[in-house]
Design an enzyme around this catalytic site. Structure first.
Site, PDB file in Angstrom:
ATOM      1  N   GLU A   1     -56.653  66.989  80.352  1.00  0.00           N
ATOM      2  CA  GLU A   1     -55.385  67.489  79.429  1.00  0.00           C
ATOM      3  C   GLU A   1     -55.260  68.878  80.079  1.00  0.00           C
ATOM      4  OE1 GLU A   1     -56.946  63.939  77.294  1.00  0.00           O
ATOM      5  OE2 GLU A   1     -58.055  65.568  77.921  1.00  0.00           O
TER       6      GLU A   1
ATOM      7  N   ARG B   1     -46.308  56.826  66.993  1.00  0.00           N
ATOM      8  CA  ARG B   1     -46.710  55.659  67.650  1.00  0.00           C
ATOM      9  C   ARG B   1     -45.747  54.367  66.738  1.00  0.00           C
ATOM     10  NH1 ARG B   1     -52.809  52.733  67.015  1.00  0.00           N
ATOM     11  NH2 ARG B   1     -52.518  50.929  68.565  1.00  0.00           N
TER      12      ARG B   1
END
Length: 311
Positions: A55, A164
């Site tokens: 990341e 999500r």
């Protein structure tokens, strides 16, 4: 009422954006099927970069691309974007004010079964605290698409918080999104509910329930957390004298805190916060978790009644 996850709308918006802007590039940290940046990869493989499970490198590479005139959209889960990559976002994106868009999915409790390790309930607080960072949270798929197009036009660091689970579509194509502006989605003068993300729908349901009991609550969709719409908050405080905030995030440092800061300085009235109460999440279905942690229309109704009683 139709439903679509904001991450799904994000993926579709990237494809549309890529078709009209050759400078748009997309980076991901090996999660493109989940973040839906895979949609962009299928259409523009030469403008897509999978950085692997790294990341910090994801954000660092995005910084480099931005200095070369590209408009990078960097995506991973919110927990990893704001946790693992924090220092790079702070020092390499925000300090030099680079044109990097961090679009993080799977935010909040509605990650569900993935559990506490993946449920970011502090990401807005983290991003809001960094100078030069703009923080945005769309309420539905329509706002997500319009937001992404505005983000591409804006020159500077942006954090977009995406979810999500599928959420109801609240707006039509005539809806206008503007960075730094909230919008009144229901009128009322007895109290004001200021919500963001998935909690906007819950706030609308609370508005309807309260109306049946003779309480007319204004509902504001505060999709820009920073810079927050101070004028709209002050107007609501002056006119309704009671505010309830609702967010799928900790009540520490997020929307509730941002609203309280404005109200405390400009027009002190009672502010009640509906959100995660300084605790971690857990594994469960999104519906189970929202009910257990009090992120429901019913909780908003109770908070509004309490706030009104203390006016």
């Amino acid at each position: 009422m139709s439903k679509i996850a904001t991450r799904e709308a994000y993926g579709k918006a990237l494809v549309k954006l890529g078709q009209i802007n050759d400078n748009v590039v997309v980076l991901d940290a090996d999660l493109s099927k989940s973040t839906k940046t895979n949609d962009f990869y299928k259409m523009f493989p030469e403008r897509f970069f999978n950085m692997g499970i790294a990341e910090q490198n994801l954000i660092g590479a995005a910084c480099g691309l931005s200095t070369a005139g590209k408009i990078p959209f960097a995506s991973t889960f919110a927990m990893f974007a704001t946790g693992r990559a924090f220092e790079v976002i702070r020092n390499s994106v925000c300090y030099p004010k680079l044109n990097v868009k961090v679009c993080a999915t799977h935010a909040g409790l509605t990650v569900g079964e993935d559990g506490a390790s993946h449920e970011s309930v502090e990401d807005m607080a983290i991003m809001r605290a960094i100078p030069n960072m703009t923080v945005l949270v769309p309420a539905d798929g329509v706002e997500t698409e319009k937001m992404i197009f505005e983000v591409a036009k804006y020159n500077g660091p942006v954090y977009v918080r995406l979810g999500r689970s599928a959420v109801p579509v609240l707006f039509d194509e005539n809806y206008k999104f503007e960075i730094g502006k909230g919008s009144v989605v229901r009128d009322g003068n007895d109290a004001t509910i200021i919500a963001c993300g998935i909690m906007v729908n819950e706030a609308i349901l609370a508005h309807e329930a309260l109306k049946e009991e003779g309480i007319n609550a204004r509902v504001i969709n505060m999709s820009t957390i920073k810079p927050i719409d101070r004028d709209l908050i002050i107007k609501a405080a002056e006119e309704t004298k009671a505010i309830v905030t609702a967010e799928e995030h900790s009540i520490i440092g997020g929307l509730g805190s941002a609203v309280s800061e404005v109200v405390g300085e400009e027009c002190p009235v009672i502010v009640k916060k509906v959100g995660v109460k300084d605790t971690f999440g857990e594994s469960g279905t999104p519906a189970e978790l929202l009910k257990k942690y009090g992120l429901t229309a019913e909780e908003i109704v109770n908070a509004v009644k309490d706030a009104v009683s203390k006016k």
